[in-house]
Design an enzyme around this catalytic site. Structure first.
Site, PDB file in Angstrom:
ATOM      1  N   SER A 145      28.017 -41.945 -12.331  1.00  0.00           N
ATOM      2  CA  SER A 145      27.691 -43.351 -12.052  1.00  0.00           C
ATOM      3  C   SER A 145      26.885 -43.900 -13.220  1.00  0.00           C
ATOM      4  O   SER A 145      26.167 -43.151 -13.898  1.00  0.00           O
ATOM      5  CB  SER A 145      26.842 -43.445 -10.779  1.00  0.00           C
ATOM      6  OG  SER A 145      26.288 -44.741 -10.644  1.00  0.00           O
ATOM      7  N   TYR A 158      19.914 -40.472  -5.650  1.00  0.00           N
ATOM      8  CA  TYR A 158      21.249 -40.745  -6.177  1.00  0.00           C
ATOM      9  C   TYR A 158      21.258 -40.654  -7.702  1.00  0.00           C
ATOM     10  O   TYR A 158      22.130 -39.997  -8.294  1.00  0.00           O
ATOM     11  CB  TYR A 158      21.702 -42.132  -5.711  1.00  0.00           C
ATOM     12  CG  TYR A 158      23.131 -42.468  -6.054  1.00  0.00           C
ATOM     13  CD1 TYR A 158      24.196 -41.898  -5.342  1.00  0.00           C
ATOM     14  CD2 TYR A 158      23.444 -43.360  -7.068  1.00  0.00           C
ATOM     15  CE1 TYR A 158      25.510 -42.218  -5.640  1.00  0.00           C
ATOM     16  CE2 TYR A 158      24.752 -43.689  -7.379  1.00  0.00           C
ATOM     17  CZ  TYR A 158      25.789 -43.114  -6.661  1.00  0.00           C
ATOM     18  OH  TYR A 158      27.096 -43.428  -6.961  1.00  0.00           O
TER      19      TYR A 158
HETATM   20  N1  LIG Z   1      31.904 -47.653  -5.485  1.00  0.00           N
HETATM   21  C1  LIG Z   1      31.097 -47.747  -6.534  1.00  0.00           C
HETATM   22  O1  LIG Z   1      30.687 -48.848  -6.946  1.00  0.00           O
HETATM   23  C2  LIG Z   1      30.671 -46.495  -7.271  1.00  0.00           C
HETATM   24  C3  LIG Z   1      29.960 -46.658  -8.461  1.00  0.00           C
HETATM   25  C4  LIG Z   1      29.570 -45.532  -9.175  1.00  0.00           C
HETATM   26  C5  LIG Z   1      29.890 -44.267  -8.700  1.00  0.00           C
HETATM   27  N2  LIG Z   1      30.569 -44.131  -7.529  1.00  0.00           N
HETATM   28  C6  LIG Z   1      30.871 -42.774  -7.095  1.00  0.00           C
HETATM   29  O2  LIG Z   1      32.255 -42.663  -6.838  1.00  0.00           O
HETATM   30  C7  LIG Z   1      32.482 -41.674  -5.818  1.00  0.00           C
HETATM   31  C8  LIG Z   1      33.303 -42.303  -4.698  1.00  0.00           C
HETATM   32  O3  LIG Z   1      32.551 -43.395  -4.158  1.00  0.00           O
HETATM   33  P1  LIG Z   1      33.201 -44.505  -3.223  1.00  0.00           P
HETATM   34  O4  LIG Z   1      32.488 -45.761  -3.512  1.00  0.00           O
HETATM   35  O5  LIG Z   1      34.671 -44.447  -3.295  1.00  0.00           O
HETATM   36  O6  LIG Z   1      32.689 -43.984  -1.798  1.00  0.00           O
HETATM   37  P2  LIG Z   1      33.382 -44.019  -0.359  1.00  0.00           P
HETATM   38  O7  LIG Z   1      32.260 -43.818   0.601  1.00  0.00           O
HETATM   39  O8  LIG Z   1      34.267 -45.195  -0.208  1.00  0.00           O
HETATM   40  O9  LIG Z   1      34.291 -42.714  -0.363  1.00  0.00           O
HETATM   41  C9  LIG Z   1      33.716 -41.453  -0.458  1.00  0.00           C
HETATM   42  C10 LIG Z   1      34.565 -40.449   0.299  1.00  0.00           C
HETATM   43  O10 LIG Z   1      33.942 -39.166   0.147  1.00  0.00           O
HETATM   44  C11 LIG Z   1      33.914 -38.520   1.411  1.00  0.00           C
HETATM   45  N3  LIG Z   1      32.785 -37.575   1.430  1.00  0.00           N
HETATM   46  C12 LIG Z   1      31.461 -37.862   1.505  1.00  0.00           C
HETATM   47  N4  LIG Z   1      30.750 -36.737   1.553  1.00  0.00           N
HETATM   48  C13 LIG Z   1      31.625 -35.714   1.508  1.00  0.00           C
HETATM   49  C14 LIG Z   1      31.477 -34.304   1.547  1.00  0.00           C
HETATM   50  N5  LIG Z   1      30.279 -33.707   1.657  1.00  0.00           N
HETATM   51  N6  LIG Z   1      32.589 -33.540   1.469  1.00  0.00           N
HETATM   52  C15 LIG Z   1      33.818 -34.130   1.374  1.00  0.00           C
HETATM   53  N7  LIG Z   1      34.013 -35.454   1.371  1.00  0.00           N
HETATM   54  C16 LIG Z   1      32.923 -36.236   1.447  1.00  0.00           C
HETATM   55  C17 LIG Z   1      33.754 -39.626   2.426  1.00  0.00           C
HETATM   56  O11 LIG Z   1      34.196 -39.245   3.711  1.00  0.00           O
HETATM   57  C18 LIG Z   1      34.600 -40.742   1.808  1.00  0.00           C
HETATM   58  O12 LIG Z   1      35.917 -40.712   2.268  1.00  0.00           O
HETATM   59  C19 LIG Z   1      31.096 -41.224  -5.367  1.00  0.00           C
HETATM   60  O13 LIG Z   1      30.755 -40.040  -6.035  1.00  0.00           O
HETATM   61  C20 LIG Z   1      30.198 -42.362  -5.804  1.00  0.00           C
HETATM   62  O14 LIG Z   1      28.868 -41.943  -6.018  1.00  0.00           O
HETATM   63  C21 LIG Z   1      30.955 -45.219  -6.805  1.00  0.00           C
END
Ligand SMILES: NC(=O)c1ccc[n+]([C@@H]2O[C@H](COP(=O)([O-])OP(=O)(O)OC[C@H]3O[C@@H](n4cnc5c(N)ncnc54)[C@H](O)[C@@H]3O)[C@@H](O)[C@H]2O)c1
Length: 259
Positions: A145, A158
């Protein structure tokens, strides 16, 4: 079109959000994809969604898995090898956040974020690595991130987990090379609400202010990250390892002075 036919990718957290778009991107290039998800409803739904778009059901496999648990990750790797015989790509995408005032953050809350975001990537990489090495062209992508390199208040767990993930990336790139390349992607603001499982999906319209604060003129989409993941896994990126690629519409390059 990249050539991923007969190759196998594992995507953790592949049932929703950015992970779902990464699964779609691998499927578009004809890879077999294993969706490792804690949320069973989401994990199963994403396969039905891909099949409804013309995907081959036999190319997908869902494994219920909490990436923070060693026994779950061992089962994930065993099931993947049993079903597809090989592992070419691992995307450590599963993650969660807990933005809470630092002085109120409990040890349990800290541990949940660190165990999911960082320990999960360590476990999946450790148990997948022997198979990734066998292909001699294996690739690990860690989804970090921009919060690994800059912060708002109340984001300590985080930010620390994502900073750890960036460091884990260059450490593993050195340990696992030359057979396996390891890179991180640091997304900025990616809108995921319309990529959730159907019971939680929301249509979202961003304001001009939201879009306009990005140098590219819009908020990010999960497919922006999916495209970068498949590029980094492909031979086209064969000279790229140990890197953290920031995909944020330019936000972290914008200097902000308060007036
Ligand atoms: N959306 C953003 O703006 C953003 C920005 C920077 C980084 N990220 C990173 O991208 C990745 C995905 O984020 P997102 O926004 O798509 O989140 P999201 O919550 O939409 O999806 C995350 C998925 O991971 C699954 N998950 C959570 N914990 C888990 C575990 N212990 N084991 C297996 N599955 C698990 C959840 O059930 C969910 O389906 C994350 O690592 C997040 O930190 C997201």
């Amino acid at each position: 079109m990249l050539n991923f036919k007969n190759k196998t990718a594992i995507v953790t957290g592949g049932g929703q959000g950015i992970g779902k778009a990464i699964v779609q991107a691998f499927s578009h290039h004809e890879a077999n994809v294993v969706i490792a998800e804690k949320d069973e409803e989401a994990g199963k739904e994403v396969i039905e969604w891909l099949v409804s778009k013309g995907g081959n059901r036999e190319a997908f496999h869902f494994v219920p898995c909490d990436v923070a648990k060693e026994e779950d990750v061992r089962r994930l790797i065993d099931e993947t090898v049993e079903k597809f015989k090989r592992i070419d790509f691992l995307v450590n995408n599963a993650g969660l956040s807990n933005f809470k005032p630092f002085l109120e953050l409990s040890v349990e809350e800290w541990d949940l974020v660190l165990n999911t975001n960082l320990r999960g990537a360590f476990l999946c990489s450790k148990f997948a690595a022997p198979y990734l090495k066998q292909t001699h062209k294996g690739s690990i992508i860690n989804i970090a991130s921009t919060r690994a390199i800059m912060s708002e208040p109340d984001s300590e767990a985080y930010a620390a987990s994502k900073g750890g993930l960036v460091a884990l990336t260059h450490a593993m790139a050195i340990s696992l090379g030359p057979d396996v390349r390891v890179n991180a992607i640091s997304p900025g603001w990616i809108e995921v609400r319309d990529w959730k499982k159907s019971s939680q999906r929301q249509k979202v319209q961003h304001s001009e202010r939201d879009n306009g604060q990005h140098p590219v003129g819009r908020v990010g989409e999960p497919e922006d990250i999916g495209r970068a993941v498949v590029f980094l896994c492909s031979g086209e990126a064969g000279f790229v390892t140990g890197q953290n690629i920031v995909i944020d519409g330019g936000m972290t390059k914008k200097m902000i002075y308060e007036e």
